[in-house]
Design an enzyme around this catalytic site. Sequence first.
Site, PDB file in Angstrom:
ATOM      1  CE  LYS A  14     -15.592   8.570 -28.668  1.00  0.00           C
ATOM      2  NZ  LYS A  14     -15.030   9.443 -27.630  1.00  0.00           N
ATOM      3  NE  ARG A  43     -11.637  15.031 -21.963  1.00  0.00           N
ATOM      4  CZ  ARG A  43     -10.603  14.769 -21.166  1.00  0.00           C
ATOM      5  NH1 ARG A  43     -10.268  15.586 -20.193  1.00  0.00           N
ATOM      6  NH2 ARG A  43      -9.885  13.691 -21.353  1.00  0.00           N
ATOM      7  N   PRO A  64     -10.102  10.816 -33.417  1.00  0.00           N
ATOM      8  CG  PRO A  64      -8.950   9.091 -34.435  1.00  0.00           C
ATOM      9  CD  PRO A  64      -8.801  10.173 -33.416  1.00  0.00           C
ATOM     10  CD  GLU A  65     -15.417  13.392 -31.372  1.00  0.00           C
ATOM     11  OE1 GLU A  65     -16.656  13.391 -31.336  1.00  0.00           O
ATOM     12  OE2 GLU A  65     -14.746  14.409 -31.134  1.00  0.00           O
ATOM     13  NE  ARG A 108      -1.309  13.633 -27.887  1.00  0.00           N
ATOM     14  CZ  ARG A 108      -2.329  14.433 -27.603  1.00  0.00           C
ATOM     15  NH1 ARG A 108      -2.912  15.112 -28.555  1.00  0.00           N
ATOM     16  NH2 ARG A 108      -2.737  14.551 -26.394  1.00  0.00           N
ATOM     17  CG  HIS A 162       4.657   9.157 -35.212  1.00  0.00           C
ATOM     18  ND1 HIS A 162       4.850  10.302 -35.965  1.00  0.00           N
ATOM     19  CD2 HIS A 162       5.273   9.389 -34.025  1.00  0.00           C
ATOM     20  CE1 HIS A 162       5.538  11.178 -35.247  1.00  0.00           C
ATOM     21  NE2 HIS A 162       5.814  10.651 -34.074  1.00  0.00           N
TER      22      HIS A 162
END
Length: 284
Positions: free
Chosen positions: A61, A266, A2-3, A113, A93
Site C-alpha cells: 500500500k 474492524r 487506500p488499499e 487525518r 490538508h
Amino acid sequence: MPELPEVETMRRGVARVTGAIIQDALAFDFGYKPIRITPSIGRLRQRVRGRKIVDVDRIGKRVLLRLDNQAALVFEPRMTGIVLIADPPNQIHLRFQLKLEKPKGNIFFWDRRGLGSVRLLTASQQQQELGPAKLGPDALLITAEQMQERLGASRRAIKAALLDQRVLAGVGNLYASELLHLARVHPARRCDRLTRRQWSLIHQAMNAILEEAIRYEGSTLSDGAYRNALNQDGGYQNCHRVYDREGEACLTCQTGKIQRIVQSQRSTFFCPHCQTKRPARAVG
DNA sequence: CATATGTCCTGAGAGC
DNA sequence: TGCTCTCAGGACATAT
C-alpha cells in the site's frame, strides 16, 4: 482508505512524472499536527534536490519514487493520504510537496487525518523497512501455495489474517470482505480449517477483485478522501458486493441479507447464505 | 513465539 | 442551530 487498488491507481497517475528532476521539497502543517516525515524536512530537502525520478513503484500500500542515487521516497497513505500530480482537494490538508523541473510539475501528498507518512530511504533502509521482515509478498504476486504455507497452520480468522501485511501486502479491510464473499468463504473461518481448494478459491478471488478494482480506479467512499493522482473519484464503490451494505440483499444469491460483524475492531461484511460457517465437506 | 488489543488522527454524522 | 459523542481503520506499540 487506500488499499492496493487505490495505491496502484495513484502510482500509475504519478508515473507520468518519471524522468523529472526534483527542484525542491516542502512540508506543511497549517495548524495540524505535522505528519511523519523522515529524515527531517531540512535534511530530506538537501538529499532530494537535483535528483532525478527514475521510476515510480508500488509495494503493498505504499508508493515509491525511485531516485537516481538508489534512494526512494516512500509515501504511505494509511487512512486518508493520497499522492497526486494535480492540485489536491484543498490546501489545509496538504502535507508535503515536491516541486519538479524538466519538465515543470509537482507531486503532492495530501492527508486529511494525517496518519500517513513520507520517508526518504537509502537502498539499505529499503531492504530493512520494505523487506520480508516487514512486508510479505505483494497480493498480486503471491501464489495460492505461498498463502497456504504462510497461514495454513494459523488459528486466526481468515479475514484478520488477510489484513496482516507481513503475510501478504496490499489487502485492507474493504477488499478483504469483498474477496472472501467472491470466494464464498466465511470471514470468521480459521485459517487452519481451510482446505487446499478454499485457499485456491481465496487466491483466485483476491486477484479477480483487486484487478477489477484497479480497472475501476479504486473505491472513493462517502468521506471522499480517496482521489486518484489527478484528483478524480474512483469508480469501484458502485461495484461493492458486501462492503457497507449491511441489511441489503446479497447481489449474488438474492436470498441472503448482508451482515456486519466486528473482527479485531474492524467491520466485516458478508453474506451468510453464500458464505456458510460450515467446514467444507470431505469429497468422496 | 502467536495472537489480541490500544493508540494515533480528523471529520462526518447521529442525537439531543 | 450548535453542541457532544461515536465511529471510520492503516500500521505500529504494547499486552496477553
